[in-house]
Design a protein around this motif. Structure first.
Motif, short mmCIF file in Angstrom:
data_model
loop_
_atom_site.label_atom_id
_atom_site.label_comp_id
_atom_site.label_asym_id
_atom_site.label_seq_id
_atom_site.Cartn_x
_atom_site.Cartn_y
_atom_site.Cartn_z
N LYS A 188 0.83 -1.20 0.00
CA LYS A 188 0.00 0.00 0.00
C LYS A 188 0.87 1.25 0.00
O LYS A 188 0.57 2.22 -0.71
N GLU A 189 1.94 1.25 0.77
CA GLU A 189 2.85 2.39 0.80
C GLU A 189 3.46 2.61 -0.59
O GLU A 189 3.55 3.74 -1.07
N TYR A 190 3.89 1.54 -1.22
CA TYR A 190 4.48 1.61 -2.56
C TYR A 190 3.46 2.15 -3.56
O TYR A 190 3.76 3.04 -4.36
N ILE A 191 2.25 1.60 -3.52
CA ILE A 191 1.19 2.03 -4.43
C ILE A 191 0.89 3.51 -4.22
O ILE A 191 0.78 4.27 -5.20
N ASN A 192 0.78 3.95 -2.96
CA ASN A 192 0.50 5.36 -2.67
C ASN A 192 1.61 6.27 -3.17
O ASN A 192 1.35 7.36 -3.68
N LEU A 193 2.85 5.84 -3.05
CA LEU A 193 3.97 6.64 -3.57
C LEU A 193 3.88 6.78 -5.09
O LEU A 193 4.12 7.87 -5.63
N ARG A 194 3.54 5.70 -5.75
CA ARG A 194 3.41 5.75 -7.21
C ARG A 194 2.26 6.67 -7.62
O ARG A 194 2.38 7.43 -8.57
N ILE A 195 1.15 6.60 -6.88
CA ILE A 195 0.00 7.46 -7.18
C ILE A 195 0.36 8.93 -6.92
O ILE A 195 0.00 9.81 -7.71
N GLU A 196 1.08 9.20 -5.83
CA GLU A 196 1.51 10.57 -5.53
C GLU A 196 2.40 11.14 -6.63
O GLU A 196 2.45 12.35 -6.84
N ASN A 197 3.09 10.25 -7.35
CA ASN A 197 3.95 10.69 -8.44
C ASN A 197 3.20 10.75 -9.77
O ASN A 197 3.80 10.81 -10.83
N GLY A 198 1.87 10.70 -9.70
CA GLY A 198 1.06 10.93 -10.89
C GLY A 198 0.66 9.68 -11.67
O GLY A 198 0.09 9.80 -12.75
N GLU A 199 0.93 8.52 -11.16
CA GLU A 199 0.55 7.30 -11.87
C GLU A 199 -0.83 6.85 -11.42
O GLU A 199 -1.23 7.08 -10.28
N SER A 200 -1.54 6.22 -12.32
CA SER A 200 -2.83 5.66 -11.94
C SER A 200 -2.64 4.18 -11.62
O SER A 200 -1.60 3.59 -11.93
N LEU A 201 -3.66 3.58 -11.02
CA LEU A 201 -3.56 2.15 -10.72
C LEU A 201 -3.40 1.33 -12.00
O LEU A 201 -2.79 0.27 -11.98
N ASN A 202 -3.93 1.83 -13.10
CA ASN A 202 -3.79 1.12 -14.38
C ASN A 202 -2.34 1.10 -14.85
O ASN A 202 -1.95 0.24 -15.62
N ASP A 203 -1.56 2.10 -14.42
CA ASP A 203 -0.15 2.18 -14.83
C ASP A 203 0.74 1.21 -14.06
O ASP A 203 1.84 0.92 -14.48
N LEU A 204 0.26 0.75 -12.91
CA LEU A 204 1.08 -0.15 -12.08
C LEU A 204 1.14 -1.53 -12.70
O LEU A 204 0.12 -2.10 -13.05
N GLU A 205 2.33 -2.03 -12.84
CA GLU A 205 2.49 -3.39 -13.32
C GLU A 205 2.60 -4.30 -12.12
O GLU A 205 3.40 -4.05 -11.23
N TYR A 206 1.80 -5.34 -12.11
CA TYR A 206 1.86 -6.25 -10.98
C TYR A 206 1.94 -7.69 -11.42
O TYR A 206 1.52 -8.59 -10.75
N LYS A 207 2.51 -7.93 -12.55
CA LYS A 207 2.73 -9.31 -12.98
C LYS A 207 4.21 -9.52 -13.16
O LYS A 207 4.96 -8.65 -13.41
#
Length: 80
Positions: free
Chosen positions: A61-80
């Protein structure tokens, strides 16, 4: 071969069922880790896990929140 043998014995089958949310025995035994669920996907989808992963989900969650704070959306996160 060991993967197929492990699925034929009771303990292997039980382990596969217990870890099914991750991809089961394939996650642990097949080196290429195709289509296995990682902690980011589990956290984003808020999936239930049979074992407590609170410490890992907290970090995810901390990692995801940091990525979102940097302007990325959840769709931009690669999780595979």
């Amino acid at each position: 071969m060991s993967y197929h043998f492990s699925m034929e014995i009771e303990k292997g089958y039980e382990f596969n069922e217990q870890k099914k949310y991750k991809g089961g025995l394939k996650y642990y035994m097949l080196p290429w880790l195709n289509n296995n669920v990682g902690i980011l996907e589990t956290t984003i989808k808020n999936s239930e896990t049979p074992e407590p992963l609170d410490w890992m989900k907290k970090s995810a969650k901390e990692y995801i929140n940091l990525r979102i704070e940097n302007g990325e959306s959840l769709n931009d996160l690669e999780y595979k």
